[in-house]
Design an enzyme around this catalytic site. Structure first.
Site, PDB file in Angstrom:
ATOM      1  CD  GLU A  11      -3.112  -1.145   2.066  1.00  0.00           C
ATOM      2  OE1 GLU A  11      -3.588   0.047   2.453  1.00  0.00           O
ATOM      3  OE2 GLU A  11      -3.404  -2.072   2.627  1.00  0.00           O
ATOM      4  N   GLY A  12       1.997   1.278  -0.564  1.00  0.00           N
ATOM      5  CA  GLY A  12       2.880   2.275  -0.753  1.00  0.00           C
ATOM      6  C   GLY A  12       4.200   2.147   0.078  1.00  0.00           C
TER       7      GLY A  12
END
Length: 393
Positions: free
Chosen positions: A354-355
């Site tokens: 998620e990054g």
């Protein structure tokens, strides 16, 4: 104003979640097979209403839910979070028919969802994805390409898939599709990873999708992805805080009981200072996560930066705290089956998915400089009348 003080109802809810995770969900998790979807665990989450709570929660309640479960059973927390990640696009942007078909099944713990964004050449730069949605005359599209590092693949019952419908348009040419796992041409394979939850690859060989499968609107899939990620990024931080708190609790218990050099480890200044540093970082991470969640629920303009800060600081803190806990426990912490051995394997992945941490720093910096530019432009439009300093002389 005590913004981050929990009211008695929230405190009791979190305490109940921690007890449920430790007493009921953890035994189910321990009977599961690493790297595979644990359907009995999902069924238990559904039966106890936790999946319903997940989809009815704002960002703050989502963070409290994830931290509390992570403190008692990381597998239960991850299983619940992955259901949310894969289903939230359908909940928020899907059609009535899509929601009617899948939300009851997911909420009951009977259907497994997955969020399929990452590709071999499109990880941190998600707008560069290349999975092609090729138009078919009067019949929708055919999906051709592959996805990788997809949690719950290849065992999910449906996938939220992001594909390129307009070549060369980057973020403006991506469409989100709801793709059931039984569509012809869709195959997948598991990938053995350090973390124990299921991860795999997906291959799309002309998989048919129609307008009824579109989530949102054609070429508007990237905002669907960003909305989901902005909601879940602070709660990834909450997951990390839960793991860090579990490691800290284990360390306080161990160092209070373990004797060395004539007394408990806790009486050694180096150990006491280490646990104080661990506790301070955990609390700072928790407050940053709750701040980002409150900003999200309030509709603040700086949610992307706050979410990035929360995920960055909390996941990096968890890595530090778990590593320090292992060091203070010694070799016993690395024995298979020890809580810290488990946490040591779990804690690494959230700094990437998620990054990754570097991506979060880029988001934060971009927001900082954008705010500075806006402030400078605003200030330059104000003509101030010079004021004398002090009295005339």
């Amino acid at each position: 104003m005590p913004v981050f003080s929990l009211d008695p109802e929230q405190t009791a809810w979190c305490a109940g979640l921690r007890a449920l995770a430790a007493d009921t969900l953890r035994p189910l998790a321990e009977r599961g097979e690493p790297g595979r979807v644990n359907r009995p665990l999902l069924a238990a989450l559904g039966e106890r209403g936790l999946l319903r709570d997940l989809f009815g929660a704002g960002a703050l309640d989502l963070c409290l839910l994830r931290e509390s479960l992570a403190l008692g059973c990381t597998e239960a927390e991850t299983a619940l979070a992955l259901q949310g990640l894969g289903t939230t696009p359908v909940l928020r942007s899907g059609t009535d028919a899509q929601r009617a078909r899948w939300l009851p099944e997911v909420t009951a713990g009977r259907a497994v969802a997955a969020f399929a964004l990452t590709e071999p050449d499109a990880g941190s730069d998600a707008a560069a994805l290349a999975l092609a949605a090729v138009p078919e005359r009067g019949a929708g599209w055919r999906l051709t390409g592959e996805k990788c590092w997809i949690s719950n693949a290849p065992e999910a019952d449906f996938y939220t898939v992001f594909a390129r419908t307009t070549p060369g348009a980057r973020a403006r040419g991506i469409t989100a599709f709801l793709v059931p796992a039984d569509r012809p041409g869709l195959t997948g394979a598991p990938v053995e990873m350090l973390s124990p939850h299921p991860i795999g690859t997906l291959a799309f060989d002309g998989v048919p999708v129609t307008a009824a499968d579109v989530i949102g609107a054609p070429d508007r899939g990237f905002p669907v992805a960003l909305e989901t990620l902005n909601l879940f990024r602070p709660s990834v931080g909450a997951f990390a805080v839960g793991m860090a708190q579990a490691a800290l609790d284990a360390t306080l218990d161990h160092t209070a009981r373990r004797t060395a050099f004539g007394g408990p480890l806790a009486e050694l200044q180096s150990v006491a200072h280490q646990t104080a540093e661990m506790a301070t970082r955990v609390e700072a991470a928790r407050l940053l996560v709750l701040s980002a969640a409150a900003a999200h629920d309030a509709g603040a303009a700086d949610v992307p930066a706050r979410s990035a800060m929360a995920k960055l600081f909390a996941t990096e803190t968890a890595q530090y705290v778990v590593d320090a806990a292992v060091q203070l426990h010694g070799a016993r912490a690395l024995r298979r089956g020890h809580l810290l051995e488990h946490l040591y394997r779990e804690v690494r992945a959230p700094r990437i998915y998620e990054g990754a941490s570097g991506v979060q720093r880029s988001i934060i910096a971009k927001q900082l400089y954008a705010a500075r530019t806006a402030h400078t432009a605003c200030a330059s439009q104000v003509t101030a009348t010079p004021q004398p300093y002090g009295k005339d002389r």
